[in-house]
Design an enzyme around this catalytic site. Sequence first.
Site, PDB file in Angstrom:
ATOM      1  N   ASP A  70       0.876  -1.171   0.000  1.00 55.85           N
ATOM      2  CA  ASP A  70       0.000   0.000   0.000  1.00 55.85           C
ATOM      3  C   ASP A  70       0.909   1.215   0.000  1.00 55.85           C
ATOM      4  OD1 ASP A  70      -2.993   0.493   0.052  1.00 55.85           O
ATOM      5  OD2 ASP A  70      -2.236   2.033   1.416  1.00 55.85           O
ATOM      6  N   TYR A 155       1.821   9.143 -10.246  1.00 51.92           N
ATOM      7  CA  TYR A 155       2.257  10.539 -10.184  1.00 51.92           C
ATOM      8  C   TYR A 155       3.700  10.715 -10.653  1.00 51.92           C
ATOM      9  CZ  TYR A 155      -1.876  10.816  -7.135  1.00 51.92           C
ATOM     10  OH  TYR A 155      -3.154  10.743  -6.622  1.00 51.92           O
TER      11      TYR A 155
HETATM   12  O1  LIG Z   1       3.792   7.908  -9.369  1.00 52.58           O
HETATM   13  C1  LIG Z   1       3.735   6.964  -8.611  1.00 52.58           C
HETATM   14  N1  LIG Z   1       4.798   6.136  -8.500  1.00 52.58           N
HETATM   15  C2  LIG Z   1       4.862   5.127  -7.639  1.00 52.58           C
HETATM   16  O2  LIG Z   1       5.850   4.386  -7.584  1.00 52.58           O
HETATM   17  C3  LIG Z   1       3.715   4.940  -6.831  1.00 52.58           C
HETATM   18  N2  LIG Z   1       3.423   4.077  -5.870  1.00 52.58           N
HETATM   19  C4  LIG Z   1       2.182   4.372  -5.477  1.00 52.58           C
HETATM   20  N3  LIG Z   1       1.690   5.426  -6.166  1.00 52.58           N
HETATM   21  C5  LIG Z   1       0.356   6.038  -6.060  1.00 52.58           C
HETATM   22  O3  LIG Z   1      -0.320   5.487  -4.976  1.00 52.58           O
HETATM   23  C6  LIG Z   1      -1.361   4.628  -5.405  1.00 52.58           C
HETATM   24  C7  LIG Z   1      -1.289   3.338  -4.642  1.00 52.58           C
HETATM   25  O4  LIG Z   1      -2.520   3.020  -4.025  1.00 52.58           O
HETATM   26  P1  LIG Z   1      -2.720   1.523  -3.548  1.00 52.58           P
HETATM   27  O5  LIG Z   1      -1.529   1.133  -2.735  1.00 52.58           O
HETATM   28  O6  LIG Z   1      -4.046   1.337  -2.982  1.00 52.58           O
HETATM   29  O7  LIG Z   1      -2.596   0.711  -4.910  1.00 52.58           O
HETATM   30  P2  LIG Z   1      -3.639   0.453  -6.077  1.00 52.58           P
HETATM   31  O8  LIG Z   1      -5.038   0.681  -5.589  1.00 52.58           O
HETATM   32  O9  LIG Z   1      -3.218   1.224  -7.263  1.00 52.58           O
HETATM   33  O10 LIG Z   1      -3.392  -1.103  -6.348  1.00 52.58           O
HETATM   34  P3  LIG Z   1      -3.543  -2.319  -5.275  1.00 52.58           P
HETATM   35  O11 LIG Z   1      -2.154  -2.758  -4.948  1.00 52.58           O
HETATM   36  O12 LIG Z   1      -4.265  -1.791  -4.073  1.00 52.58           O
HETATM   37  O13 LIG Z   1      -4.306  -3.371  -6.001  1.00 52.58           O
HETATM   38  C8  LIG Z   1      -1.075   4.364  -6.867  1.00 52.58           C
HETATM   39  O14 LIG Z   1      -2.226   4.024  -7.595  1.00 52.58           O
HETATM   40  C9  LIG Z   1      -0.466   5.670  -7.289  1.00 52.58           C
HETATM   41  O15 LIG Z   1      -1.468   6.633  -7.469  1.00 52.58           O
HETATM   42  C10 LIG Z   1       2.616   5.791  -6.995  1.00 52.58           C
HETATM   43  N4  LIG Z   1       2.616   6.779  -7.885  1.00 52.58           N
HETATM   44 MG   LIG Z   2      -5.587  -0.043  -3.800  1.00 55.70          MG
END
Ligand SMILES: O=c1[nH]c(=O)c2ncn([C@@H]3O[C@H](COP(=O)(O)OP(=O)(O)OP(=O)(O)O)[C@@H](O)[C@H]3O)c2[nH]1
Ligand SMILES: [Mg+2]
Length: 201
Positions: A70, A155
């Site tokens: 996360d 991002y």
């Molecule tokens: O520019 C970025 N470079 C990165 O390296 C990165 N890592 C995370 N993020 C942002 O944070 C959300 C995670 O949210 P999150 O952990 O809930 O994941 P998710 O919902 O996309 O997938 P899941 O793992 O939950 O299935 C992502 O969607 C991105 O918007 C990033 N943005």
């Molecule tokens: Mg998620």
Amino acid sequence: MKTVIIATKNKGKAKEFESLFHPKGYQVLTLLDLDPSIDVEETGTTFEENAILKAEAIANEFGRFVVADDSGLIVDALDGRPGIYSARYAGEEKNDAANTAKVLEELEGIPDAQRTARFYCALALASPNQQTITVSGSVDGIIAKVPSGENGFGYDPVFYVQEKGKMMAEMDSGEKNAISHRAKALKALEEKLDQFIEGEE
Ligand SMILES: O=c1[nH]c(=O)c2ncn([C@@H]3O[C@H](COP(=O)(O)OP(=O)(O)OP(=O)(O)O)[C@@H](O)[C@H]3O)c2[nH]1
Ligand SMILES: [Mg+2]
């Protein structure tokens, strides 16, 4: 080859975990490979809580050890937003471009010196047989005014990394994986991972 399940449906994360885990001799399977219909609600109030929710739910579903990620963007001038809501900042449909546009809009008129931010990643390692472990990593940056670069996800096109003199999305995967929040968290997990897997056998 050994296999690790990552409890994610994010293609960008999946790609990064593949390049981070391959050199360690692991094949990566994500929910996109196993069962994209599974949805774990992220009801936690911290990155750690949400990582644990995802890892434990999927570990129980498949009866074996699982890693969950996360992560998100923390912007100082926005009181830490989008934070745990990074994926769904501009709406539940999870649109990277719309999320980025919303952050840029909220930072309009804010000078560079006050556009400080960091990416944060919590990883949880869970199994039906063992106590869940969490680790984290972060990387500092500055939110640029104009997006640039095609690599990465989320991002990355507006996340300027001062020590590298470029945007995260301008780095190739090797460069990003040398400095990213996700890579740092995985490094912190590494030793614990071997011991945890021994505990499974
Ligand atoms: O520019 C970025 N470079 C990165 O390296 C990165 N890592 C995370 N993020 C942002 O944070 C959300 C995670 O949210 P999150 O952990 O809930 O994941 P998710 O919902 O996309 O997938 P899941 O793992 O939950 O299935 C992502 O969607 C991105 O918007 C990033 N943005
Ligand atoms: Mg998620």
